[in-house]
Design a protein around this motif. Sequence first.
Motif, PDB file in Angstrom:
ATOM      1  N   LEU A   1      50.039  34.934  34.878  1.00 47.84           N
ATOM      2  CA  LEU A   1      51.012  36.027  34.775  1.00 47.84           C
ATOM      3  C   LEU A   1      50.353  37.279  34.196  1.00 47.84           C
ATOM      4  N   ARG A   2      49.459  37.090  33.228  1.00 49.95           N
ATOM      5  CA  ARG A   2      48.712  38.240  32.689  1.00 49.95           C
ATOM      6  C   ARG A   2      47.873  38.882  33.797  1.00 49.95           C
ATOM      7  N   TYR A   3      47.233  38.060  34.593  1.00 57.74           N
ATOM      8  CA  TYR A   3      46.428  38.578  35.697  1.00 57.74           C
ATOM      9  C   TYR A   3      47.306  39.349  36.677  1.00 57.74           C
ATOM     10  N   PHE A   4      48.463  38.787  36.996  1.00 60.38           N
ATOM     11  CA  PHE A   4      49.400  39.449  37.913  1.00 60.38           C
ATOM     12  C   PHE A   4      49.792  40.825  37.371  1.00 60.38           C
TER      13      PHE A   4
ATOM     14  N   ALA B   1      38.043  44.536  36.487  1.00 59.85           N
ATOM     15  CA  ALA B   1      37.218  45.272  35.531  1.00 59.85           C
ATOM     16  C   ALA B   1      37.884  45.315  34.158  1.00 59.85           C
ATOM     17  N   VAL B   2      39.212  45.543  34.143  1.00 60.59           N
ATOM     18  CA  VAL B   2      39.953  45.601  32.886  1.00 60.59           C
ATOM     19  C   VAL B   2      39.937  44.248  32.186  1.00 60.59           C
ATOM     20  N   LEU B   3      40.046  43.179  32.971  1.00 63.39           N
ATOM     21  CA  LEU B   3      40.139  41.825  32.417  1.00 63.39           C
ATOM     22  C   LEU B   3      38.771  41.207  32.131  1.00 63.39           C
ATOM     23  N   TYR B   4      37.708  41.847  32.607  1.00 66.57           N
ATOM     24  CA  TYR B   4      36.347  41.316  32.467  1.00 66.57           C
ATOM     25  C   TYR B   4      36.218  39.952  33.148  1.00 66.57           C
ATOM     26  N   VAL B   5      36.788  39.846  34.348  1.00 66.83           N
ATOM     27  CA  VAL B   5      36.618  38.646  35.164  1.00 66.83           C
ATOM     28  C   VAL B   5      36.121  39.084  36.531  1.00 66.83           C
ATOM     29  N   SER B   6      35.579  38.160  37.282  1.00 68.59           N
ATOM     30  CA  SER B   6      35.112  38.501  38.618  1.00 68.59           C
ATOM     31  C   SER B   6      36.304  38.651  39.547  1.00 68.59           C
ATOM     32  N   GLN B   7      36.133  39.481  40.570  1.00 71.82           N
ATOM     33  CA  GLN B   7      37.221  39.694  41.516  1.00 71.82           C
ATOM     34  C   GLN B   7      37.582  38.410  42.267  1.00 71.82           C
ATOM     35  N   PRO B   8      36.612  37.575  42.677  1.00 71.18           N
ATOM     36  CA  PRO B   8      36.979  36.306  43.334  1.00 71.18           C
ATOM     37  C   PRO B   8      37.788  35.390  42.416  1.00 71.18           C
ATOM     38  N   SER B   9      37.439  35.329  41.137  1.00 72.82           N
ATOM     39  CA  SER B   9      38.192  34.493  40.198  1.00 72.82           C
ATOM     40  C   SER B   9      39.626  34.988  40.053  1.00 72.82           C
ATOM     41  N   LEU B  10      39.773  36.322  39.999  1.00 74.41           N
ATOM     42  CA  LEU B  10      41.108  36.903  39.895  1.00 74.41           C
ATOM     43  C   LEU B  10      41.932  36.591  41.142  1.00 74.41           C
ATOM     44  N   SER B  11      41.317  36.754  42.307  1.00 76.80           N
ATOM     45  CA  SER B  11      42.016  36.478  43.559  1.00 76.80           C
ATOM     46  C   SER B  11      42.449  35.021  43.648  1.00 76.80           C
TER      47      SER B  11
END
Length: 296
Positions: A6-9, A23-33
């Motif tokens: 939910l935070r990611y969303f 970038a804001v979350l300091y995670v990779s884009q594939p992990s976020l997706s």
Amino acid sequence: MDILRLRYFLAIVDSGGFNRAAAVLYVSQPSLSQAIRTLERDLGTELFHRIGRRAVLTEAGRALIGPAREAVRSLETARASVESVHELRTGRLDVASMPSQAIEPLTTLIRSFSDRHPGVVVVVKAVFTAHDVIEAVRTGAVELGLLACAGPLPDKEVDTFGLGRQRFVLLVPPGDPLAGRRSVGSGELSGRRLIVGQPGTGMRAYTDSLREQGVEFSVAAETEHRVSLLPLVLAGAGLAVVTESWRDLARRAGAHVLDIEPATALSVGLVSRRGLLSPASSAFLAAAGAHVESDR
């Protein structure tokens, strides 16, 4: 439902896309997706339309924003309540404020709060109207809101704590015929050029009311950026009607500040969500109460 997803969303919603959120979350884009795809599977519906590199909210995605903010905020409140045994040594408090009130009384309130709780970071979010402040608080985007309005302070869906009133004043550049005076009648603004705020603000409502009373002025500029007000006035672009929260800052910058007669004022107050507040919110309201008492 995983609170992290939910935070990611919400990060994607607030940042405007997957890449910025990553970038804001300091995670990779594939992990976020992947996290969002898992969330969508849990919910049984798509939350975003993927259009090239753009992510556009679906109807289901829009419906999730409010509940997601409330869930995240509730978890933060619960965590902060546990951490309160450490006397608010660390933490964060989100406050939404209208621009003029961000000068005062917010400056004084933050200083008073920070003196008591130096380890808590106060994050100020800029909003421009009282309605926007209430929405930010009601939806859980922030914990507290600072607003000003012409009528009574709002009390629907939020709790309100009054901080007093701020009258309207006129900012005048050096060398202006009005410079050096202590006050000015509102009718004397006829024929002058004014710098005004955008519709929906108390500053704009007041100048619009002057026109309705037959005060015929011209608009030199309409600005959402309050930081531009003083430079525009000092450059001679026009005069500006603002609340008296600007008084000390404007004088230090070299502008003249005149009371406008008859006196007209806005009510200023803090608003919070109804129900359980985080320890930081409660402490901030307590500091605000102490400030009000000291002014009496």
